[in-house]
Design a protein around this motif. Structure first.
Motif, PDB file in Angstrom:
ATOM      1  N   SER A  27      -5.486  -0.580   2.095  1.00  0.00           N
ATOM      2  CA  SER A  27      -5.753  -2.008   2.260  1.00  0.00           C
ATOM      3  C   SER A  27      -4.437  -2.772   2.390  1.00  0.00           C
ATOM      4  CB  SER A  27      -6.540  -2.531   1.062  1.00  0.00           C
ATOM      5  OG  SER A  27      -6.888  -3.878   1.251  1.00  0.00           O
ATOM      6  N   GLY A  28      -4.424  -3.755   3.270  1.00  0.00           N
ATOM      7  CA  GLY A  28      -3.222  -4.543   3.479  1.00  0.00           C
ATOM      8  C   GLY A  28      -2.338  -4.036   4.593  1.00  0.00           C
ATOM      9  N   ARG A  29      -2.586  -2.821   5.068  1.00  0.00           N
ATOM     10  CA  ARG A  29      -1.811  -2.337   6.219  1.00  0.00           C
ATOM     11  C   ARG A  29      -2.197  -3.122   7.474  1.00  0.00           C
ATOM     12  NH1 ARG A  29      -1.100   4.178   6.443  1.00  0.00           N
ATOM     13  NH2 ARG A  29      -0.386   4.543   4.308  1.00  0.00           N
ATOM     14  N   PRO A  30      -1.253  -3.347   8.381  1.00  0.00           N
ATOM     15  CA  PRO A  30      -1.623  -4.004   9.636  1.00  0.00           C
ATOM     16  C   PRO A  30      -2.579  -3.140  10.448  1.00  0.00           C
ATOM     17  CG  PRO A  30       0.640  -3.210   9.703  1.00  0.00           C
ATOM     18  CD  PRO A  30       0.181  -3.045   8.304  1.00  0.00           C
ATOM     19  N   ILE A  31      -3.550  -3.783  11.051  1.00  0.00           N
ATOM     20  CA  ILE A  31      -4.550  -3.090  11.868  1.00  0.00           C
ATOM     21  C   ILE A  31      -4.476  -3.637  13.280  1.00  0.00           C
ATOM     22  CG2 ILE A  31      -7.017  -2.668  12.198  1.00  0.00           C
ATOM     23  CD1 ILE A  31      -7.305  -2.982   9.157  1.00  0.00           C
ATOM     24  N   ARG A  32      -4.279  -2.750  14.228  1.00  0.00           N
ATOM     25  CA  ARG A  32      -4.143  -3.162  15.625  1.00  0.00           C
ATOM     26  C   ARG A  32      -5.059  -2.303  16.494  1.00  0.00           C
ATOM     27  NH1 ARG A  32       1.960  -1.761  14.824  1.00  0.00           N
ATOM     28  NH2 ARG A  32       0.874  -0.687  13.133  1.00  0.00           N
ATOM     29  N   ALA A  42     -13.647   3.608  19.940  1.00  0.00           N
ATOM     30  CA  ALA A  42     -12.667   2.527  19.827  1.00  0.00           C
ATOM     31  C   ALA A  42     -11.643   2.975  18.796  1.00  0.00           C
ATOM     32  CB  ALA A  42     -13.348   1.243  19.374  1.00  0.00           C
ATOM     33  N   VAL A  43     -10.360   2.814  19.125  1.00  0.00           N
ATOM     34  CA  VAL A  43      -9.298   3.345  18.273  1.00  0.00           C
ATOM     35  C   VAL A  43      -8.442   2.192  17.756  1.00  0.00           C
ATOM     36  CG1 VAL A  43      -7.327   4.911  18.131  1.00  0.00           C
ATOM     37  CG2 VAL A  43      -9.271   5.481  19.595  1.00  0.00           C
ATOM     38  N   PHE A  44      -8.191   2.202  16.443  1.00  0.00           N
ATOM     39  CA  PHE A  44      -7.381   1.184  15.793  1.00  0.00           C
ATOM     40  C   PHE A  44      -6.226   1.868  15.064  1.00  0.00           C
ATOM     41  CE2 PHE A  44     -11.445  -0.680  16.436  1.00  0.00           C
ATOM     42  CZ  PHE A  44     -11.256  -2.037  16.597  1.00  0.00           C
ATOM     43  N   ARG A  45      -5.039   1.340  15.232  1.00  0.00           N
ATOM     44  CA  ARG A  45      -3.902   1.850  14.481  1.00  0.00           C
ATOM     45  C   ARG A  45      -3.885   1.179  13.104  1.00  0.00           C
ATOM     46  NH1 ARG A  45       2.367   2.330  16.657  1.00  0.00           N
ATOM     47  NH2 ARG A  45       3.158   3.549  14.884  1.00  0.00           N
ATOM     48  N   VAL A  46      -3.725   2.000  12.076  1.00  0.00           N
ATOM     49  CA  VAL A  46      -3.722   1.519  10.696  1.00  0.00           C
ATOM     50  C   VAL A  46      -2.349   1.798  10.101  1.00  0.00           C
ATOM     51  CG1 VAL A  46      -4.811   1.656   8.432  1.00  0.00           C
ATOM     52  CG2 VAL A  46      -6.191   2.000  10.510  1.00  0.00           C
ATOM     53  N   GLY A  47      -1.555   0.743   9.949  1.00  0.00           N
ATOM     54  CA  GLY A  47      -0.179   0.945   9.522  1.00  0.00           C
ATOM     55  C   GLY A  47       0.599   1.687  10.588  1.00  0.00           C
ATOM     56  N   ASP A  48       1.562   2.503  10.152  1.00  0.00           N
ATOM     57  CA  ASP A  48       2.415   3.216  11.099  1.00  0.00           C
ATOM     58  C   ASP A  48       1.996   4.656  11.344  1.00  0.00           C
ATOM     59  OD1 ASP A  48       4.084   1.015  11.465  1.00  0.00           O
ATOM     60  OD2 ASP A  48       5.332   1.557   9.728  1.00  0.00           O
TER      61      ASP A  48
END
Length: 298
Positions: A27-32, A42-48
């Motif tokens: 939780s709190g990681r950037p989601i892009r 559908a693919v989302f990057r979670v943190g690095d």
């Protein structure tokens, strides 16, 4: 525009809520959201270092979970044998926050997909791709055989699908010429046993780094299939010179090579019409592959 009639919408807010509720350690990681031409998830990057994948088409949650579990096992197995980077399974999520199906989390691989970094003229990339395919072929099938209804079994089993493709492609492609080609492809005999295969070597599933193979995505289909199946990459990814490099590296005889061409044809025919409006990049890829297949052979 959605790609499928039964497509499920998923947003960054939904992903953030699912992660907060089910995996609070992230939780709190950037989601892009990852820009993608993909047609399944559908693919989302979670943190690095993580990616979350959400099925695009609505199906029974229990069936979807079984698919995700099978894909996770396949991806983990491939990760153990590939000399090139591939994603590794991390976790499976549950339905929630308005998303009706299970979903998956994998490691994130850096790199540029072949749609955006065209490696088609690189002999070095062709050599790498051949090494990847050869490495999979060397893996023991442990008695497993192709058991699906997708590509990788008997070419003629796809006659009904191809009939649909030809009908839908009227006005888009030279259908009489393509029908004639399929009539020959479907008769190509199968002579070799199944080998382990990736199953979907298209530009969106291949990462490029400096005109070399930087990694391979979408590994959940890793399994036994026709040895010619992974040769689809020869037409989806390569121009004639590098294509011959790949063929020599894999020591393909004429029959195996033609069967690979046939599997690429079967896949490309479905892409052109189905995604003509909803995913023009995939549709254009299908056209390009067909053009390569129709090139005069030397």
């Amino acid at each position: 525009m959605t790609m499928h009639d039964d497509q499920v919408d998923v947003t960054t807010d939904i992903v953030a809520t699912l992660i907060r509720e089910q995996f609070p350690e992230w939780s709190g990681r950037p989601i892009r959201r990852r820009p993608s031409t993909g047609t399944v998830n559908a693919v989302f990057r979670v943190g690095d270092d993580l990616s979350a994948r959400f099925p695009l088409r609505r199906t029974d949650p229990a069936e979807a979970l079984a698919v995700l579990e099978r894909e996770a096992r396949a991806s983990a197995e491939l990760a153990q044998v590939s000399r090139f980077p591939v994603p590794e399974p991390v976790a499976l999520g549950k339905p929630g926050a308005g998303f009706p199906m299970p979903w998956s989390v994998q490691t994130w691989l850096p790199g540029t997909v072949a749609f955006d970094a065209d490696p088609s003229g690189s002999h070095a990339f062709a050599e790498d791709l051949a090494a990847f395919i050869a490495g999979l072929r060397d893996v023991e099938t442990r008695g497993r055989r192709f058991s699906g209804d997708n590509r990788g079994g008997v070419l003629a089993d796809h006659d009904d699908w191809m009939a649909t493709c030809f009908e839908e492609s009227e006005g888009l492609l030279d259908v009489p010429r393509l029908r004639h080609l399929w009539s020959r492809f479907r008769e190509l005999p199968r002579t070799a046993p199944d080998v382990m295969s990736h199953g979907d070597l298209i530009p969106g599933n291949v990462l490029v780094a400096g005109a070399r193979l930087g990694g391979v995505l979408d590994t959940g289909g890793f399994g036994p299939a026709d040895p010619a199946l992974d040769l689809v990459g020869a037409w989806h990814l390569l121009r004639p010179g590098p294509r011959e490099v790949l063929r020599r590296a894999l020591a393909c005889d004429d029959l195996e090579w033609e069967r690979g061409r046939a599997w690429a044809f079967e896949q490309a025919m479905g892409l052109v019409w189905y995604y003509a409006e909803s995913n023009p990049t995939m549709s254009a890829m299908g056209r390009r592959t067909l053009e390569r297949i129709l090139e005069p052979t030397r």
